[in-house]
Design a protein around this motif. Structure first.
Motif, PDB file in Angstrom:
ATOM      1  N   GLN A  34       1.637 -52.642 -17.185  1.00  0.00           N
ATOM      2  CA  GLN A  34       2.571 -52.217 -18.000  1.00  0.00           C
ATOM      3  C   GLN A  34       3.162 -50.800 -16.952  1.00  0.00           C
ATOM      4  O   GLN A  34       4.422 -50.615 -17.069  1.00  0.00           O
ATOM      5  CB  GLN A  34       1.871 -51.238 -19.161  1.00  0.00           C
ATOM      6  CG  GLN A  34       2.916 -50.578 -19.934  1.00  0.00           C
ATOM      7  CD  GLN A  34       3.835 -51.447 -20.602  1.00  0.00           C
ATOM      8  OE1 GLN A  34       3.563 -52.723 -21.013  1.00  0.00           O
ATOM      9  NE2 GLN A  34       5.240 -51.141 -20.376  1.00  0.00           N
ATOM     10  N   GLN A  35       2.480 -50.278 -16.190  1.00  0.00           N
ATOM     11  CA  GLN A  35       2.973 -49.050 -15.176  1.00  0.00           C
ATOM     12  C   GLN A  35       3.916 -49.975 -14.156  1.00  0.00           C
ATOM     13  O   GLN A  35       5.112 -48.996 -13.823  1.00  0.00           O
ATOM     14  CB  GLN A  35       1.718 -48.544 -14.363  1.00  0.00           C
ATOM     15  CG  GLN A  35       0.799 -47.519 -15.096  1.00  0.00           C
ATOM     16  CD  GLN A  35      -0.143 -47.159 -14.243  1.00  0.00           C
ATOM     17  OE1 GLN A  35      -0.074 -46.166 -13.499  1.00  0.00           O
ATOM     18  NE2 GLN A  35      -1.547 -47.540 -14.608  1.00  0.00           N
ATOM     19  N   LEU A  36       3.742 -51.044 -13.945  1.00  0.00           N
ATOM     20  CA  LEU A  36       4.683 -51.551 -12.952  1.00  0.00           C
ATOM     21  C   LEU A  36       5.844 -51.987 -13.747  1.00  0.00           C
ATOM     22  O   LEU A  36       7.280 -51.724 -12.967  1.00  0.00           O
ATOM     23  CB  LEU A  36       3.997 -52.922 -12.321  1.00  0.00           C
ATOM     24  CG  LEU A  36       3.053 -52.784 -11.085  1.00  0.00           C
ATOM     25  CD1 LEU A  36       2.679 -54.092 -10.557  1.00  0.00           C
ATOM     26  CD2 LEU A  36       3.656 -52.226 -10.010  1.00  0.00           C
ATOM     27  N   VAL A  37       5.833 -52.458 -14.701  1.00  0.00           N
ATOM     28  CA  VAL A  37       7.047 -52.711 -15.569  1.00  0.00           C
ATOM     29  C   VAL A  37       7.777 -51.580 -15.704  1.00  0.00           C
ATOM     30  O   VAL A  37       9.012 -51.470 -15.648  1.00  0.00           O
ATOM     31  CB  VAL A  37       6.875 -53.045 -16.849  1.00  0.00           C
ATOM     32  CG1 VAL A  37       7.944 -53.350 -17.964  1.00  0.00           C
ATOM     33  CG2 VAL A  37       6.208 -54.539 -16.748  1.00  0.00           C
ATOM     34  N   GLU A  38       7.097 -50.171 -16.025  1.00  0.00           N
ATOM     35  CA  GLU A  38       7.869 -48.890 -16.145  1.00  0.00           C
ATOM     36  C   GLU A  38       8.556 -48.680 -14.907  1.00  0.00           C
ATOM     37  O   GLU A  38       9.597 -47.971 -14.544  1.00  0.00           O
ATOM     38  CB  GLU A  38       6.842 -47.918 -16.646  1.00  0.00           C
ATOM     39  CG  GLU A  38       6.289 -47.851 -17.934  1.00  0.00           C
ATOM     40  CD  GLU A  38       7.471 -48.105 -18.918  1.00  0.00           C
ATOM     41  OE1 GLU A  38       8.353 -47.115 -19.062  1.00  0.00           O
ATOM     42  OE2 GLU A  38       7.519 -48.886 -19.955  1.00  0.00           O
ATOM     43  N   LEU A  39       7.936 -48.830 -13.677  1.00  0.00           N
ATOM     44  CA  LEU A  39       8.711 -48.697 -12.368  1.00  0.00           C
ATOM     45  C   LEU A  39       9.922 -49.524 -12.058  1.00  0.00           C
ATOM     46  O   LEU A  39      10.925 -48.940 -11.764  1.00  0.00           O
ATOM     47  CB  LEU A  39       7.573 -48.864 -11.217  1.00  0.00           C
ATOM     48  CG  LEU A  39       6.451 -47.815 -10.947  1.00  0.00           C
ATOM     49  CD1 LEU A  39       5.653 -48.387  -9.631  1.00  0.00           C
ATOM     50  CD2 LEU A  39       7.028 -46.419 -10.698  1.00  0.00           C
ATOM     51  N   THR A  58      15.354 -57.587 -12.788  1.00  0.00           N
ATOM     52  CA  THR A  58      14.447 -58.372 -13.870  1.00  0.00           C
ATOM     53  C   THR A  58      13.602 -59.486 -13.099  1.00  0.00           C
ATOM     54  O   THR A  58      12.584 -59.821 -13.762  1.00  0.00           O
ATOM     55  CB  THR A  58      15.715 -59.034 -14.648  1.00  0.00           C
ATOM     56  OG1 THR A  58      16.533 -57.926 -15.029  1.00  0.00           O
ATOM     57  CG2 THR A  58      15.182 -59.711 -15.726  1.00  0.00           C
ATOM     58  N   ARG A  59      14.085 -59.939 -12.003  1.00  0.00           N
ATOM     59  CA  ARG A  59      13.185 -60.966 -11.625  1.00  0.00           C
ATOM     60  C   ARG A  59      11.647 -60.408 -11.104  1.00  0.00           C
ATOM     61  O   ARG A  59      10.764 -61.104 -11.187  1.00  0.00           O
ATOM     62  CB  ARG A  59      13.865 -61.631 -10.115  1.00  0.00           C
ATOM     63  CG  ARG A  59      15.116 -62.214 -10.539  1.00  0.00           C
ATOM     64  CD  ARG A  59      14.915 -63.561  -9.713  1.00  0.00           C
ATOM     65  NE  ARG A  59      15.802 -64.870 -10.404  1.00  0.00           N
ATOM     66  CZ  ARG A  59      15.343 -65.512 -11.377  1.00  0.00           C
ATOM     67  NH1 ARG A  59      14.168 -65.601 -11.730  1.00  0.00           N
ATOM     68  NH2 ARG A  59      15.994 -66.481 -11.889  1.00  0.00           N
ATOM     69  N   GLN A  60      11.810 -59.339 -10.632  1.00  0.00           N
ATOM     70  CA  GLN A  60      10.544 -58.613 -10.238  1.00  0.00           C
ATOM     71  C   GLN A  60       9.600 -58.322 -11.489  1.00  0.00           C
ATOM     72  O   GLN A  60       8.428 -58.299 -11.379  1.00  0.00           O
ATOM     73  CB  GLN A  60      10.874 -56.890  -9.642  1.00  0.00           C
ATOM     74  CG  GLN A  60      11.616 -57.165  -8.139  1.00  0.00           C
ATOM     75  CD  GLN A  60      10.597 -58.356  -7.327  1.00  0.00           C
ATOM     76  OE1 GLN A  60       9.786 -58.431  -7.008  1.00  0.00           O
ATOM     77  NE2 GLN A  60      11.654 -59.340  -6.963  1.00  0.00           N
ATOM     78  N   ALA A  61      10.258 -57.890 -12.653  1.00  0.00           N
ATOM     79  CA  ALA A  61       9.662 -57.529 -13.837  1.00  0.00           C
ATOM     80  C   ALA A  61       9.018 -58.811 -14.605  1.00  0.00           C
ATOM     81  O   ALA A  61       8.037 -59.005 -15.062  1.00  0.00           O
ATOM     82  CB  ALA A  61      10.408 -57.029 -15.019  1.00  0.00           C
ATOM     83  N   LEU A  62       9.587 -60.192 -14.371  1.00  0.00           N
ATOM     84  CA  LEU A  62       9.328 -61.243 -15.121  1.00  0.00           C
ATOM     85  C   LEU A  62       7.736 -61.701 -14.983  1.00  0.00           C
ATOM     86  O   LEU A  62       7.159 -61.844 -15.770  1.00  0.00           O
ATOM     87  CB  LEU A  62      10.225 -62.411 -14.383  1.00  0.00           C
ATOM     88  CG  LEU A  62      11.390 -62.605 -15.442  1.00  0.00           C
ATOM     89  CD1 LEU A  62      12.231 -63.981 -14.795  1.00  0.00           C
ATOM     90  CD2 LEU A  62      11.058 -63.385 -16.983  1.00  0.00           C
ATOM     91  N   PRO A  63       7.346 -61.698 -13.787  1.00  0.00           N
ATOM     92  CA  PRO A  63       5.863 -62.103 -13.485  1.00  0.00           C
ATOM     93  C   PRO A  63       5.042 -61.269 -14.095  1.00  0.00           C
ATOM     94  O   PRO A  63       3.745 -61.495 -14.341  1.00  0.00           O
ATOM     95  CB  PRO A  63       5.583 -62.091 -11.858  1.00  0.00           C
ATOM     96  CG  PRO A  63       6.930 -62.075 -11.358  1.00  0.00           C
ATOM     97  CD  PRO A  63       7.846 -61.521 -12.440  1.00  0.00           C
TER      98      PRO A  63
END
Length: 519
Positions: free
Chosen positions: A203-208, A234-239
């Motif tokens: 979740q922290q990564l998604v927020e970044l 978006t591509r970085q968030a997908l996984p």
């Protein structure tokens, strides 16, 4: 000769500061003296703390010598200076030396960095991040790449929680001012940390990533850089998305700001079908969407966009104004939009019953029925064309395209059948055509699916009788009434790191930084 003097003082150097000074002065001598100095300066370094700065500087002079063999010897010995408060400085120096163009020398520097990393990981990281934040572009670039490739090889006893926390904190600082390629690498670094494998870590990564995506701003569809940024983020968030880490903010943004401007989007790469790329991303994110504040509004936007790509049947052919050609059937677009609508529709199952007019529902079902009739014809012909083909026969370009086409049309067919239920159903499961198929789902997508359908790929739009130009960006499918053609290949855009332009919150330049040796 100084060379002879080095050997004569070797045994008494511990007791004689002046003798050690002679060794330090050897860096100004000839090749033999320099080679000996490169070995003896670090060997007796700890015995003369009062000459520590002079010793390190002397060794650095050797690291910049014109003779590559002397440079390599000096670099090889640098880790011997890495003790106590000197270690971060040595790490900083080695990081700067990553800019060398000599491959053997570069490997020597990398090996030295790894060796001191195992001595003091946090101290070494301090030197690396110091250069990433303040160093020259080439040094910054190579330091980030070093971390992205080497951290995952470090032993667990080196990569402690304290070390990983430090990496996370420092990387957040770097992310305030990055290029697209750097962003991809940094997210990859963070994604590999053990502390990021938890739900809270993801979740922290998604927020970044959300911070980099500028989801608080309205998208300018004609600005290629803004579109590029959104795609990359978006591509970085997908996984990172899962049933516990939701994609809601991205899905909401796509529905509110991207879909309404779909036809206006400016592609950052000439060969990229930007509309299809966006719809694919939305489809991949939609299964992980959580509770949405404006669900009905966003679902209606998806519905309206789906109608745009699902044509009405042509006029009767006996009329004077009958259409001269069949409507364009855009299979890949419809697969993405129908899948996204199907996923979000689960959250508001009465949408097609209570939220739209009876007239609009009737129009929608006419479109679905027309599309479904065309699908049945294509599916039968594709199955006949692929029947009995296995192994190498399925690897020809033409058959690969047919396999992709069959998977796309099967997916659409399953989803349309769900929506034809009364009331509409949202229970069927399909695997998007460009994703690896799940064995448990394969049987549900068609009664006679060929084994080759498991090949993941994509396709673009086609008119029934018309061949579109060859494109490398996506696999191209012409329905059976036309000709199967075009090449298949995965366009590398997804793997590029590229917010075009420089760094910074606006991805502008990071400003001029110092040149030359700063250690």
């Amino acid at each position: 000769m100084k060379c002879h003097l080095f050997w004569s003082i070797f045994k008494i150097v511990f007791q004689h500061k002046d003798a050690y000074q002679v060794i330090l002065d050897g860096v100004k001598g000839g090749p033999k003296e320099k080679r000996l100095a490169a070995q003896f300066i670090p060997k007796f370094f700890s015995s003369f703390p009062e000459l520590a700065d002079a010793a390190i500087n002397a060794q650095l002079d050797l690291c910049e010598d014109e003779d590559v063999s002397i440079r390599r010897q000096a670099i090889k010995e640098l880790p011997r200076f890495a003790a106590g408060e000197n270690l971060p400085r040595v790490a900083d120096i080695l990081t700067q030396l990553l800019q060398t163009d000599d491959s053997a020398e570069f490997n020597q520097v990398s090996t030295a960095l790894i060796s001191i990393f195992k001595i003091d990981a946090k101290g070494t990281l301090g030197g690396l991040f110091s250069q990433i934040l303040q160093g020259e572009d080439i040094v910054r670039e190579r330091a980030i790449k070093f971390l992205s490739t080497k951290l995952k090889t470090m032993p667990d006893d080196t990569m402690t929680k304290e070390v990983e926390d430090y990496i996370f904190i420092e990387t957040k600082k770097v992310l305030e001012d990055v290029t697209g390629e750097e962003f991809v690498l940094l997210v990859r670094i963070l994604s590999g940390l053990k502390i990021m494998q938890t739900v809270s870590g993801r979740q922290q990564l998604v927020e970044l990533v959300v911070e980099q995506a500028f989801l608080e701003q309205v998208l300018n569809p004609t600005d290629a850089d803004s579109v590029d940024r959104l795609l990359q983020c978006t591509r970085q968030a997908l996984p990172l998305f899962s049933k516990n880490v939701h994609s809601t903010r991205f899905v909401t943004y796509f529905c509110e700001f991207v879909l309404p401007s779909l036809s206006l989007l400016t592609s950052p790469v000439a060969e990229l079908d930007i509309q299809l790329e966006v719809l694919k991303l939305l489809a991949e994110m939609s299964p992980y969407c959580g509770d949405m504040d404006k669900l009905e509004v966003n679902l209606n936007m998806l519905f309206e966009k789906l109608l745009e790509f699902m044509p009405l049947p042509p006029e009767e052919e006996n009329g004077e104004n009958a259409a001269n050609e069949e409507p364009k059937l855009q299979f890949s677009y419809v697969e993405c939009l129908l899948f996204s609508f199907h996923q979000l529709g689960k959250k508001l199952p009465d949408f097609l019953i209570d939220k739209i007019s009876a007239e609009k529902l009737k129009d929608f079902k006419i479109r679905l029925q027309y599309f479904a009739r065309g699908l049945q014809v294509y599916i039968r012909q594709l199955r006949v064309a692929l029947q009995g083909k296995t192994g190498d026969a399925l690897k020809t370009e033409e058959n690969k395209i047919k396999v992709v086409a069959l998977k796309i049309t099967n997916n659409i067919n399953v989803l349309i059948k769900d929506l034809f239920h009364n009331p509409p159903s949202y229970k069927s499961t399909v695997t998007l055509s460009w994703k690896p198929v799940q064995k448990t789902e394969a049987a549900s997508i068609g009664q006679k699916r060929q084994s080759g359908e498991d090949i993941g790929a994509t396709a673009t739009t086609k008119k029934l009788p018309t061949n579109l130009p060859r494109r490398n960006a996506r696999q191209i499918y012409n329905p059976p009434s036309g000709k199967y053609s075009a090449s298949i290949g995965n366009f590398p855009y997804e793997q590029q790191g590229g917010f075009r332009g420089g760094r910074g919150r606006g991805f502008g330049g990071r400003g001029n930084r110092s040149r030359g040796r700063i250690y």
